[in-house]
Write a protein that holds these residues in place. Sequence first.
Motif, PDB file in Angstrom:
ATOM      1  N   ASP A 121      45.706  51.033  -4.548  1.00 15.21           N
ATOM      2  CA  ASP A 121      44.660  51.182  -5.554  1.00 15.21           C
ATOM      3  C   ASP A 121      43.383  50.569  -4.978  1.00 15.21           C
ATOM      4  O   ASP A 121      43.300  49.355  -4.765  1.00 15.21           O
ATOM      5  CB  ASP A 121      45.079  50.469  -6.841  1.00 15.21           C
ATOM      6  CG  ASP A 121      44.102  50.683  -7.984  1.00 15.21           C
ATOM      7  OD1 ASP A 121      42.909  50.919  -7.714  1.00 15.21           O
ATOM      8  OD2 ASP A 121      44.533  50.611  -9.147  1.00 15.21           O
TER       9      ASP A 121
ATOM     10  N   VAL B 120      41.360  47.325  -5.962  1.00 16.21           N
ATOM     11  CA  VAL B 120      41.822  45.972  -5.667  1.00 16.21           C
ATOM     12  C   VAL B 120      40.655  45.114  -5.176  1.00 16.21           C
ATOM     13  O   VAL B 120      40.603  43.901  -5.462  1.00 16.21           O
ATOM     14  CB  VAL B 120      42.973  45.999  -4.634  1.00 16.21           C
ATOM     15  CG1 VAL B 120      42.501  46.461  -3.280  1.00 16.21           C
ATOM     16  CG2 VAL B 120      43.621  44.635  -4.508  1.00 16.21           C
TER      17      VAL B 120
ATOM     18  N   THR C  53      38.392  43.987  -8.116  1.00 14.40           N
ATOM     19  CA  THR C  53      39.199  43.106  -8.967  1.00 14.40           C
ATOM     20  C   THR C  53      39.333  41.733  -8.332  1.00 14.40           C
ATOM     21  O   THR C  53      39.241  40.697  -9.011  1.00 14.40           O
ATOM     22  CB  THR C  53      40.597  43.720  -9.205  1.00 14.40           C
ATOM     23  OG1 THR C  53      40.454  45.020  -9.779  1.00 14.40           O
ATOM     24  CG2 THR C  53      41.428  42.851 -10.137  1.00 14.40           C
TER      25      THR C  53
ATOM     26  N   ASP D 212      51.235  49.366 -10.452  1.00 12.12           N
ATOM     27  CA  ASP D 212      49.868  49.480  -9.948  1.00 12.12           C
ATOM     28  C   ASP D 212      48.959  48.485 -10.669  1.00 12.12           C
ATOM     29  O   ASP D 212      48.546  47.474 -10.107  1.00 12.12           O
ATOM     30  CB  ASP D 212      49.355  50.908 -10.116  1.00 12.12           C
ATOM     31  CG  ASP D 212      47.978  51.121  -9.498  1.00 12.12           C
ATOM     32  OD1 ASP D 212      47.043  50.366  -9.839  1.00 12.12           O
ATOM     33  OD2 ASP D 212      47.802  52.039  -8.684  1.00 12.12           O
TER      34      ASP D 212
ATOM     35  N   LYS E  85      48.123  44.715  -9.333  1.00 11.91           N
ATOM     36  CA  LYS E  85      46.753  44.492  -8.853  1.00 11.91           C
ATOM     37  C   LYS E  85      46.127  43.274  -9.526  1.00 11.91           C
ATOM     38  O   LYS E  85      45.579  42.380  -8.850  1.00 11.91           O
ATOM     39  CB  LYS E  85      45.911  45.737  -9.129  1.00 11.91           C
ATOM     40  CG  LYS E  85      44.430  45.570  -8.835  1.00 11.91           C
ATOM     41  CD  LYS E  85      43.655  46.825  -9.241  1.00 11.91           C
ATOM     42  CE  LYS E  85      43.639  47.012 -10.743  1.00 11.91           C
ATOM     43  NZ  LYS E  85      42.856  48.193 -11.150  1.00 11.91           N
TER      44      LYS E  85
ATOM     45  N   CYS F 179      45.490  39.759  -7.433  1.00 13.94           N
ATOM     46  CA  CYS F 179      44.078  39.434  -7.191  1.00 13.94           C
ATOM     47  C   CYS F 179      43.662  38.169  -7.920  1.00 13.94           C
ATOM     48  O   CYS F 179      42.918  37.340  -7.372  1.00 13.94           O
ATOM     49  CB  CYS F 179      43.193  40.602  -7.630  1.00 13.94           C
ATOM     50  SG  CYS F 179      43.307  42.046  -6.565  1.00 13.94           S
TER      51      CYS F 179
END
Length: 633
Positions: free
Chosen positions: A343, A346, A349, A497, A501, A505
């Motif tokens: 994704d 990322v 984020t 996902d 993420k 993060c």
Amino acid sequence: MCGIAGICRLDGQPLNKDARAHVRAMTDVITYRGPDGSGIWQEGPVCLGHRRLSIIDLSGGSQPMQDVDGELCIVFNGEIYNFAELRQELLQAGARFHSSHSDTEVILQAYRVWGTDCLQRFDGMFAFALWDAPRRRLFCARDRFGKKPFFYTLQQGSLFFGSELNCLAAVPGLELTLDPQAVMRYLAYEYVPTPDTMYREAKSLPPSHWLLVEDGRLSIRRYWDLPPADEDDRRSEADICADVHGLLTRAVGRRMVSDVPLGVFLSGGIDSSIVAGLMARQSSTPIKTFSIGFTEASYDESRYARVVAQRWNTDHHERVLSAEDCAEHLPNIISRMDVPMADASVAPTWLLSGVTREKVTVALGGDGADELWAGYEHYIAFKIAEWYNAIPGIVRRGVIEPLTRLLPASAGYINPRLAVETFLRGAHAPAWERVQTLLTSFTPEMQAELLARPDHDFLRRENLFAPTREQFEHWPAGPSPLARAFHVYARQFMLDDILVKVDRCSMLHSLEVRAPFLDKDFAEYVARLPIRHKLRGFQRKYLLKKAFADVLPPEILHRNKRGFQIPVAAWLRGRMRPLMEELFAPERLRAQGLFRPEAVRSLVDAHCSGKADLRKPLWTLLVLQLWLRARGM
């Protein structure tokens, strides 16, 4: 928020002298998950480790934590939002507590009183492991949606577990070998669907499940399920809106309980703007809001975040970056992720988490609303596909589809030709496969060309996409295909996902993120609503917007969803091409033995020349190569 790890021998015999050192190594690699403290506890066949990020009960709450009788011991990652109510109920049942303000101790006493059924009572995000000495058993569990991770492997006669795959990799002697089938699933999904991982020997405990080690056996069982939509519900929209408003207001309020500063991720979209407004209404002081802006106008949404911040007079913090700033950080971010996940959002984020952590330790976000309220354009595509397939085939194949080839291509936020091509692939797929077809990066046909040693049997759609079919057919009868698509998004895409993420993060910055839209009571209520209340014609989040019209500024209420996006297609042709060429070098690929260098070269040439928009497959492959390189592969 914290990090956990541990070892439990299946045969019940005492662990050897190396166990404590192994658990220490497992917790050391996730120090960022808990920089405020650490602890290790060992007894007989069990050794438990913990890293602490102090949120609740700052002066107490250290882990591993034992109950007042010294019979139970737990390591816990997460928050139980209704712990105060549960504590009162447990006191009435005769439970005894060391602390008056620890949700961890509430789990211990809830298990003592209610056993494994305690999970039914928890409203929160959690992953924990609890040793029950009198019964000689280890009880582990993961929250309903999988907001908190739990990985494990069975080797050397023991269960090894941790908050990240990195924990398992830190134990000397454990085998973790790359799984070729997991690589194929990753190329298709852009992640490896739970319960599998990139390693043959390691698994992820599914959400809504508990794991028990007892009498030399390991058992796993589901304890909760997301209910299907009730299409016969005839309640008025006004009544539903009132319920939705009240339930989410309570969910936000519960997630504002903290002994450290908290704020909210504010993108300027519907979901985060609702959360910010509800927080502001329940706060006696201006709330702190955080957003990321981009110098490139087509990717920048910071102006919408400022509209919301002004509406609620928040203490707003904004960081404006160039897309190039994201590109600079991406290799480092991806290399530090314990799982490969392609994704591209990322990067923003991760950057937003860093900006937020400068001021607060806890942030609320809007995760979960898109999956439960039909926020993605793919929901509309699924619906249109059913109409499209009702058109006579001669018209579709002879008129409509040839015309789509005349659409323009673009490297920007939306590529019209690519969007239509993706839609047509989804429309041609059977209903169970449609959701994943709309999201797929490498099709089975592309993988057959790409892989050095393709497993053609596994690449058959019914095998490659078996996790999607399982989720689609989760309910034996009743729900419509579109309702089943909601389940696929919530139990697969959101799990592996979106939530991965946000968890990775944020935790890399020692930041806790809470998701009010995934509150148990709210999510169950929304899941039961008829689809027409979520997707009305082409209008997504229909009743959500209606329910919170009093909270959302007009500019936000009537805007289309965007989301964190970065110019991947252009980067791969420019800023990140040298990195791509380095990682896709023929000699490297040949030594690795996974991919055919000439097939990879063909993809790169087609994209960089502008003949095709291959941003998704190339980005997916680039992320995998960064992840593999970080692990010496």
